[in-house]
Scaffold this motif. Structure first.
Motif, PDB file in Angstrom:
ATOM      1  N   TYR A 244      43.857  43.855  41.370  1.00 27.46           N
ATOM      2  CA  TYR A 244      43.204  42.548  41.458  1.00 27.46           C
ATOM      3  C   TYR A 244      42.720  42.296  42.884  1.00 27.46           C
ATOM      4  O   TYR A 244      41.633  41.732  43.086  1.00 27.46           O
ATOM      5  CB  TYR A 244      44.192  41.468  41.034  1.00 27.46           C
ATOM      6  CG  TYR A 244      43.579  40.102  40.812  1.00 27.46           C
ATOM      7  CD1 TYR A 244      42.970  39.781  39.614  1.00 27.46           C
ATOM      8  CD2 TYR A 244      43.614  39.129  41.814  1.00 27.46           C
ATOM      9  CE1 TYR A 244      42.412  38.528  39.402  1.00 27.46           C
ATOM     10  CE2 TYR A 244      43.048  37.879  41.625  1.00 27.46           C
ATOM     11  CZ  TYR A 244      42.455  37.579  40.411  1.00 27.46           C
ATOM     12  OH  TYR A 244      41.889  36.345  40.222  1.00 27.46           O
ATOM     13  N   ALA A 245      43.513  42.702  43.865  1.00 30.73           N
ATOM     14  CA  ALA A 245      43.114  42.516  45.266  1.00 30.73           C
ATOM     15  C   ALA A 245      41.841  43.293  45.581  1.00 30.73           C
ATOM     16  O   ALA A 245      40.999  42.835  46.363  1.00 30.73           O
ATOM     17  CB  ALA A 245      44.243  42.955  46.193  1.00 30.73           C
ATOM     18  N   ASP A 246      41.676  44.461  44.989  1.00 28.58           N
ATOM     19  CA  ASP A 246      40.439  45.222  45.192  1.00 28.58           C
ATOM     20  C   ASP A 246      39.232  44.425  44.690  1.00 28.58           C
ATOM     21  O   ASP A 246      38.176  44.396  45.341  1.00 28.58           O
ATOM     22  CB  ASP A 246      40.523  46.562  44.461  1.00 28.58           C
ATOM     23  CG  ASP A 246      41.460  47.541  45.150  1.00 28.58           C
ATOM     24  OD1 ASP A 246      41.731  47.348  46.353  1.00 28.58           O
ATOM     25  OD2 ASP A 246      41.908  48.494  44.485  1.00 28.58           O
ATOM     26  N   ALA A 247      39.398  43.769  43.537  1.00 24.37           N
ATOM     27  CA  ALA A 247      38.294  42.968  42.985  1.00 24.37           C
ATOM     28  C   ALA A 247      37.987  41.771  43.879  1.00 24.37           C
ATOM     29  O   ALA A 247      36.817  41.444  44.130  1.00 24.37           O
ATOM     30  CB  ALA A 247      38.641  42.510  41.574  1.00 24.37           C
ATOM     31  N   VAL A 248      39.030  41.109  44.372  1.00 27.95           N
ATOM     32  CA  VAL A 248      38.832  39.968  45.272  1.00 27.95           C
ATOM     33  C   VAL A 248      38.166  40.426  46.564  1.00 27.95           C
ATOM     34  O   VAL A 248      37.260  39.766  47.089  1.00 27.95           O
ATOM     35  CB  VAL A 248      40.183  39.267  45.572  1.00 27.95           C
ATOM     36  CG1 VAL A 248      39.987  38.149  46.595  1.00 27.95           C
ATOM     37  CG2 VAL A 248      40.791  38.710  44.292  1.00 27.95           C
ATOM     38  N   GLY A 249      38.595  41.578  47.073  1.00 32.20           N
ATOM     39  CA  GLY A 249      38.008  42.112  48.294  1.00 32.20           C
ATOM     40  C   GLY A 249      36.527  42.413  48.152  1.00 32.20           C
ATOM     41  O   GLY A 249      35.727  42.142  49.061  1.00 32.20           O
ATOM     42  N   ARG A 250      36.145  42.976  47.010  1.00 29.11           N
ATOM     43  CA  ARG A 250      34.714  43.254  46.784  1.00 29.11           C
ATOM     44  C   ARG A 250      33.920  41.960  46.707  1.00 29.11           C
ATOM     45  O   ARG A 250      32.775  41.892  47.188  1.00 29.11           O
ATOM     46  CB  ARG A 250      34.534  44.061  45.500  1.00 29.11           C
ATOM     47  CG  ARG A 250      35.012  45.501  45.595  1.00 29.11           C
ATOM     48  CD  ARG A 250      34.536  46.323  44.417  1.00 29.11           C
ATOM     49  NE  ARG A 250      35.055  45.824  43.142  1.00 29.11           N
ATOM     50  CZ  ARG A 250      36.220  46.194  42.616  1.00 29.11           C
ATOM     51  NH1 ARG A 250      36.983  47.083  43.262  1.00 29.11           N
ATOM     52  NH2 ARG A 250      36.618  45.724  41.453  1.00 29.11           N
ATOM     53  N   ARG A 251      34.523  40.939  46.121  1.00 29.54           N
ATOM     54  CA  ARG A 251      33.814  39.663  45.994  1.00 29.54           C
ATOM     55  C   ARG A 251      33.515  39.059  47.353  1.00 29.54           C
ATOM     56  O   ARG A 251      32.432  38.493  47.579  1.00 29.54           O
ATOM     57  CB  ARG A 251      34.651  38.701  45.154  1.00 29.54           C
ATOM     58  CG  ARG A 251      34.030  37.314  45.006  1.00 29.54           C
ATOM     59  CD  ARG A 251      34.890  36.427  44.150  1.00 29.54           C
ATOM     60  NE  ARG A 251      34.327  35.091  44.028  1.00 29.54           N
ATOM     61  CZ  ARG A 251      34.902  34.102  43.361  1.00 29.54           C
ATOM     62  NH1 ARG A 251      36.046  34.299  42.733  1.00 29.54           N
ATOM     63  NH2 ARG A 251      34.322  32.908  43.308  1.00 29.54           N
ATOM     64  N   TYR A 252      34.474  39.154  48.284  1.00 33.59           N
ATOM     65  CA  TYR A 252      34.312  38.508  49.584  1.00 33.59           C
ATOM     66  C   TYR A 252      34.015  39.495  50.722  1.00 33.59           C
ATOM     67  O   TYR A 252      34.008  39.102  51.888  1.00 33.59           O
ATOM     68  CB  TYR A 252      35.571  37.715  49.921  1.00 33.59           C
ATOM     69  CG  TYR A 252      35.801  36.547  48.994  1.00 33.59           C
ATOM     70  CD1 TYR A 252      34.969  35.433  49.017  1.00 33.59           C
ATOM     71  CD2 TYR A 252      36.856  36.561  48.073  1.00 33.59           C
ATOM     72  CE1 TYR A 252      35.178  34.359  48.163  1.00 33.59           C
ATOM     73  CE2 TYR A 252      37.069  35.484  47.221  1.00 33.59           C
ATOM     74  CZ  TYR A 252      36.230  34.397  47.263  1.00 33.59           C
ATOM     75  OH  TYR A 252      36.440  33.336  46.413  1.00 33.59           O
TER      76      TYR A 252
END
Length: 381
Positions: A244-252
């Motif tokens: 999930y952190a990877d997805a959040v990181g890509r978003r921001y």
């Protein structure tokens, strides 16, 4: 006289046994989410014009406060449902969720329309659908971005409601937890259709299940099933949190350290386990009930309203004074909602629920009378 003194003693003991430290932990989780939005996600997402680069490196992890919320929810919702009829459980959840939520929608809508200057899209139809809290079903956008977690909570409540229909005992709850965890693993292995995740919530099911296990640990003590469920849930929580952190990181467009993610998730499980075992009891203070009561209204009110106010005041107030003042204002607003909405409405729902059932208790498979279940009104779970 002896009987009267005994009742007084038991009443005092139950009040002193309340999990005050859990109330405080809920506010910590809420403040982590607030700081995540104000100092990281809003500026990183170009929603607000005020940045806090000195803080963003660590507040970017504040969204994990939601993971803590789900873990706490597994604990307190099972605790509040134990021994209740389906009707009483449903009414208690309606009282807990909807009054403050409707106020949150009203305030967010009013501020967005009058001060938002087009920052967030909002329509009358969207607001009306959001009032049901089921806007995810027809795929209608949330009035405030944070409302997505309420749909996750509602689906968890449905599973607990099923247990109230079946009749809660320790063994039945454990069987339900094992089934949910097994289906979660089957889904993650690709052996179940995507629609199954509507009920399973594999992204967060491990937190709800672990919270339930920690309540059983608190109420009954340790057994081999709880000792096995908790590390299984922890392992899956770490695995899913890193993804999930990877997805959040890509978003921001930022990087998240998997070691930090792992340490935070482990710390969350550890603190909750210590609370379940009452090892953090020295930290308990009665005033933490109020802190816990502010959590839900604070969560509902802070995001879009706060972002709008930041942009409105950015040119006239020092950014750190603005941050501190805004958090204080949101806490005050949360107290007002709790004091003048949630508390007055609670007795109305209590009458709707009807009298509690009088059923015999099996001492071998039911917890002792729940001293930690708060009374309807201030600080209820």
């Amino acid at each position: 006289m002896i009987r009267g003194r005994t009742r007084t003693y038991v009443s005092k003991r139950r009040r002193s046994d309340r999990l005050y430290e859990l109330d405080g932990l809920r506010l910590v989780a809420a403040l982590c989410v607030v700081l995540f939005h104000y100092t990281f996600s809003a500026p990183a997402g170009k929603i607000t014009t005020v940045a806090y680069p000195e803080m963003a490196g660590w507040t970017q992890y504040g969204y994990l406060g939601v993971d803590l919320f789900f873990l706490i929810s597994g604990f307190v919702v099972l605790m509040s449902a134990w021994g209740r009829s389906p009707r009483r459980f449903a009414v208690s959840r309606l009282a807990r969720l909807y009054p403050a939520y409707w106020v949150g929608i009203a305030v967010t809508t009013l501020v967005t329309v009058t001060l938002g200057a087009g920052m967030f899209d909002i329509s009358a139809g969207q607001v009306l659908v959001n009032l049901t809290m089921f806007q995810a079903v027809p795929n209608v956008a949330n009035v405030d971005v944070v409302y997505w977690t309420l749909w996750a909570e509602m689906r968890f409540y449905f599973l607990i409601a099923v247990l109230t229909f079946v009749g809660m005992t320790k063994n039945r709850v454990l069987a339900g937890m094992w089934g949910w965890l097994a289906l979660t693993f089957l889904f993650e292995a690709g052996l179940l259709p995507p629609i199954a995740d509507l009920v399973l919530q594999s992204e967060f099911s491990h937190y709800f299940i672990a919270g339930m296990a920690l309540y059983l640990l608190h109420a009954f003590g340790l057994n081999w099933q709880i000792a096995l469920i908790l590390p299984l849930c922890l392992g899956n929580a770490v695995y899913r949190a890193i993804g999930y952190a990877d997805a959040v990181g890509r978003r921001y467009s930022v990087e998240y350290d998997p070691v930090v993610i792992t340490l935070v998730v482990v710390a969350v499980f550890l603190v909750m386990t210590l609370i379940a075992l009452r090892l953090l009891r020295p930290l308990a203070r009665p005033w933490l009930v109020t802190a816990g009561a502010l959590t839900y209204p604070l969560y509902l009110l802070h995001a879009h309203v706060g972002s709008i106010l930041i942009n409105r005041l950015a040119d006239s107030v020092d950014r750190y004074a603005l941050l501190a003042g805004l958090v204080a204002v949101m806490l005050l607003a949360a107290w007002i909602v709790h004091r003048y909405v949630e508390r007055p409405v609670a007795p109305l729902f209590k009458r709707l629920a009807g009298p509690p059932p009088r059923t015999p208790r099996d001492a071998t498979d039911s917890p002792p009378p729940a001293p930690d279940r708060p009374r309807d009104g201030a600080g209820r779970y």
